[in-house]
Design a protein around this motif. Sequence first.
Motif, PDB file in Angstrom:
ATOM      1  N   ARG A   1      43.813  58.152  69.115  1.00  0.00           N
ATOM      2  CA  ARG A   1      43.689  56.727  68.851  1.00  0.00           C
ATOM      3  C   ARG A   1      45.022  56.186  68.369  1.00  0.00           C
ATOM      4  NH1 ARG A   1      40.124  55.744  63.332  1.00  0.00           N
ATOM      5  NH2 ARG A   1      41.489  56.799  61.848  1.00  0.00           N
ATOM      6  N   MET A   2      45.261  54.908  68.683  1.00  0.00           N
ATOM      7  CA  MET A   2      46.511  54.242  68.344  1.00  0.00           C
ATOM      8  C   MET A   2      46.204  52.913  67.664  1.00  0.00           C
ATOM      9  SD  MET A   2      48.123  55.004  72.100  1.00  0.00           S
ATOM     10  CE  MET A   2      46.440  55.040  72.765  1.00  0.00           C
ATOM     11  N   PRO A   3      46.894  52.586  66.574  1.00  0.00           N
ATOM     12  CA  PRO A   3      46.687  51.267  65.964  1.00  0.00           C
ATOM     13  C   PRO A   3      47.005  50.164  66.968  1.00  0.00           C
ATOM     14  CG  PRO A   3      47.978  52.698  64.530  1.00  0.00           C
ATOM     15  CD  PRO A   3      47.896  53.384  65.852  1.00  0.00           C
ATOM     16  N   LEU A   4      46.125  49.174  67.036  1.00  0.00           N
ATOM     17  CA  LEU A   4      46.261  48.071  67.973  1.00  0.00           C
ATOM     18  C   LEU A   4      46.478  46.784  67.195  1.00  0.00           C
ATOM     19  CD1 LEU A   4      45.888  46.759  70.847  1.00  0.00           C
ATOM     20  CD2 LEU A   4      43.426  46.705  70.344  1.00  0.00           C
ATOM     21  N   SER A   5      47.513  46.054  67.562  1.00  0.00           N
ATOM     22  CA  SER A   5      47.789  44.783  66.896  1.00  0.00           C
ATOM     23  C   SER A   5      48.362  43.806  67.909  1.00  0.00           C
ATOM     24  CB  SER A   5      48.763  44.984  65.723  1.00  0.00           C
ATOM     25  OG  SER A   5      49.979  45.549  66.177  1.00  0.00           O
ATOM     26  N   GLY A   6      48.592  42.568  67.458  1.00  0.00           N
ATOM     27  CA  GLY A   6      49.198  41.566  68.324  1.00  0.00           C
ATOM     28  C   GLY A   6      48.209  40.535  68.813  1.00  0.00           C
ATOM     29  N   THR A   7      48.675  39.709  69.718  1.00  0.00           N
ATOM     30  CA  THR A   7      47.909  38.598  70.268  1.00  0.00           C
ATOM     31  C   THR A   7      47.953  38.687  71.790  1.00  0.00           C
ATOM     32  OG1 THR A   7      49.900  37.220  70.195  1.00  0.00           O
ATOM     33  CG2 THR A   7      48.408  37.098  68.301  1.00  0.00           C
ATOM     34  N   PRO A   8      47.120  37.894  72.479  1.00  0.00           N
ATOM     35  CA  PRO A   8      47.113  37.975  73.943  1.00  0.00           C
ATOM     36  C   PRO A   8      48.507  37.816  74.545  1.00  0.00           C
ATOM     37  CG  PRO A   8      45.261  36.673  73.194  1.00  0.00           C
ATOM     38  CD  PRO A   8      46.081  36.972  71.974  1.00  0.00           C
ATOM     39  N   GLY A   9      48.855  38.752  75.391  1.00  0.00           N
ATOM     40  CA  GLY A   9      50.166  38.758  76.015  1.00  0.00           C
ATOM     41  C   GLY A   9      51.239  39.429  75.194  1.00  0.00           C
ATOM     42  N   ALA A  10      50.905  39.816  73.952  1.00  0.00           N
ATOM     43  CA  ALA A  10      51.917  40.421  73.073  1.00  0.00           C
ATOM     44  C   ALA A  10      51.291  41.490  72.194  1.00  0.00           C
ATOM     45  CB  ALA A  10      52.575  39.337  72.219  1.00  0.00           C
ATOM     46  N   HIS A  11      50.390  42.298  72.756  1.00  0.00           N
ATOM     47  CA  HIS A  11      49.785  43.369  71.979  1.00  0.00           C
ATOM     48  C   HIS A  11      50.754  44.542  71.843  1.00  0.00           C
ATOM     49  CE1 HIS A  11      45.938  41.284  72.953  1.00  0.00           C
ATOM     50  NE2 HIS A  11      45.680  41.656  71.721  1.00  0.00           N
ATOM     51  N   THR A  12      50.587  45.300  70.779  1.00  0.00           N
ATOM     52  CA  THR A  12      51.390  46.497  70.551  1.00  0.00           C
ATOM     53  C   THR A  12      50.473  47.640  70.134  1.00  0.00           C
ATOM     54  OG1 THR A  12      51.811  45.932  68.230  1.00  0.00           O
ATOM     55  CG2 THR A  12      53.424  45.173  69.864  1.00  0.00           C
ATOM     56  N   LEU A  13      50.934  48.854  70.406  1.00  0.00           N
ATOM     57  CA  LEU A  13      50.217  50.058  70.017  1.00  0.00           C
ATOM     58  C   LEU A  13      51.115  50.918  69.145  1.00  0.00           C
ATOM     59  CD1 LEU A  13      48.554  51.001  73.434  1.00  0.00           C
ATOM     60  CD2 LEU A  13      47.379  50.151  71.389  1.00  0.00           C
ATOM     61  N   GLY A  14      50.562  51.422  68.040  1.00  0.00           N
ATOM     62  CA  GLY A  14      51.307  52.286  67.143  1.00  0.00           C
ATOM     63  C   GLY A  14      51.226  53.740  67.579  1.00  0.00           C
ATOM     64  N   PRO A  15      51.767  54.646  66.766  1.00  0.00           N
ATOM     65  CA  PRO A  15      51.768  56.072  67.098  1.00  0.00           C
ATOM     66  C   PRO A  15      50.353  56.620  67.233  1.00  0.00           C
ATOM     67  CG  PRO A  15      53.266  55.604  65.274  1.00  0.00           C
ATOM     68  CD  PRO A  15      52.468  54.362  65.486  1.00  0.00           C
ATOM     69  N   ALA A  16      50.193  57.559  68.147  1.00  0.00           N
ATOM     70  CA  ALA A  16      48.885  58.158  68.394  1.00  0.00           C
ATOM     71  C   ALA A  16      48.571  59.232  67.368  1.00  0.00           C
ATOM     72  CB  ALA A  16      48.843  58.754  69.795  1.00  0.00           C
ATOM     73  N   GLU A  17      47.287  59.312  66.994  1.00  0.00           N
ATOM     74  CA  GLU A  17      46.806  60.405  66.166  1.00  0.00           C
ATOM     75  C   GLU A  17      45.616  61.044  66.858  1.00  0.00           C
ATOM     76  OE1 GLU A  17      43.904  58.562  62.832  1.00  0.00           O
ATOM     77  OE2 GLU A  17      45.989  57.935  62.608  1.00  0.00           O
ATOM     78  N   VAL A  18      45.515  62.365  66.765  1.00  0.00           N
ATOM     79  CA  VAL A  18      44.483  63.103  67.475  1.00  0.00           C
ATOM     80  C   VAL A  18      43.131  62.906  66.794  1.00  0.00           C
ATOM     81  CG1 VAL A  18      43.677  65.390  68.148  1.00  0.00           C
ATOM     82  CG2 VAL A  18      46.097  64.817  68.360  1.00  0.00           C
TER      83      VAL A  18
END
Length: 384
Positions: free
Chosen positions: A151-168
């Motif tokens: 899973r990856m932290p999900l943030s941002g707004t439509p058209g500008a989402h970002t994903l953080g580092p993955a954790e198992v």
Amino acid sequence: MRRPWMLTAGAVLAASLAGCTGVADPGPSDTGTPSTSATPSASATPTPTPTAAPAEDLGPLVPSGDPVGVIGGLPAPWSIAPLADGSVLLSERDEARIVEDVAGNAVTLTEIGDVAPAGEGGLLGLAPLEGADGSWLYAYYTTASDNRVVRMPLSGTPGAHTLGPAEVVLLGLPRASTHNGGRIAFGPDGMLYVTVGDAGQRDLAQSVEYLGGKILRITPQGQVPADNPFAGSPVWSLGHRNPQGIDWAADGTMWAAEFGQDTYDELNIVTPGANYGWPVAEGFAGDGRFTEPIAQWATDDASPSGIAVIGDTVFMAGLGGERLWTITFDGRSQEWFPGAYGRIRDVARGPGNSLYFITNNTDGRGSPRDGDDVLYRVDLTKAA
């Protein structure tokens, strides 16, 4: 040295599974040791609240009009992940990319470095979990040694989402060039459900100790819920060959689509602890040991992957059948767009009363057309 179930719970899981009766010992395997990110937990309450499924009674639905292309040029897309803000994320199996649809363009959010695409393996299912105290994007994928969920932290707004580092979250699931399963989704209970193919070990689909040929249920953090049907095990149901579609009706009923071998594909209602028969049974078998499907199809007509339950209708993607299926809750089915768009890999609810679906003609088994592959949207209307 502890083997991972995930990192610290191998001994706990082994002891729990050793107490299961009537299950054959799978013996040594080169498919890895299944692992979760924490020890089995008595708590079944996730921190974030999953996006609720629509509860309105829409009744039976069918497509209306021609599908409209949303985004094209996608290489072997596998999963559609709509977000609460209306955005759409997609996985690309062989490129190992997660992309966002931004005004008809595929914008890369991340490329997962340890994905090892091979045959049917690669970056497969996606599942968002959005809540007031945090949002995550979960992904199922194949590595050189296993299938796993991160899973990856999900943030941002439509058209500008970002994903953080993955954790198992879950690792050590069996992998192969075929039958990797790979669909993940959050149920109405807030738990994460994971479909795992038999990875070619067909007889072990009947063993609770082998996590291939199963649908699994874990907490968002990767723990085993205390109310799972097999103590200490993530197994929710068994006797599956290669399930690739899961979703829930508004009343909480869980549905799953499954590839057959040479005879019948299946659509099942999934209940905890139920055995769906593979490899002993395929389709309707009349064997009281196994749960019968709600509907079945010849494998050339379906080869089902993703499903979406909207109103009183199950929408099912057909790969080999190259069509969309609608199935009512009593098992009556109808086909749509046969051959018109080629292989269809996944479906998901779109905005309003509409449906998304993605083609899969560039996955090595189809005949690519100009602009493939494509995310389409089609309107839905009440069935006559």
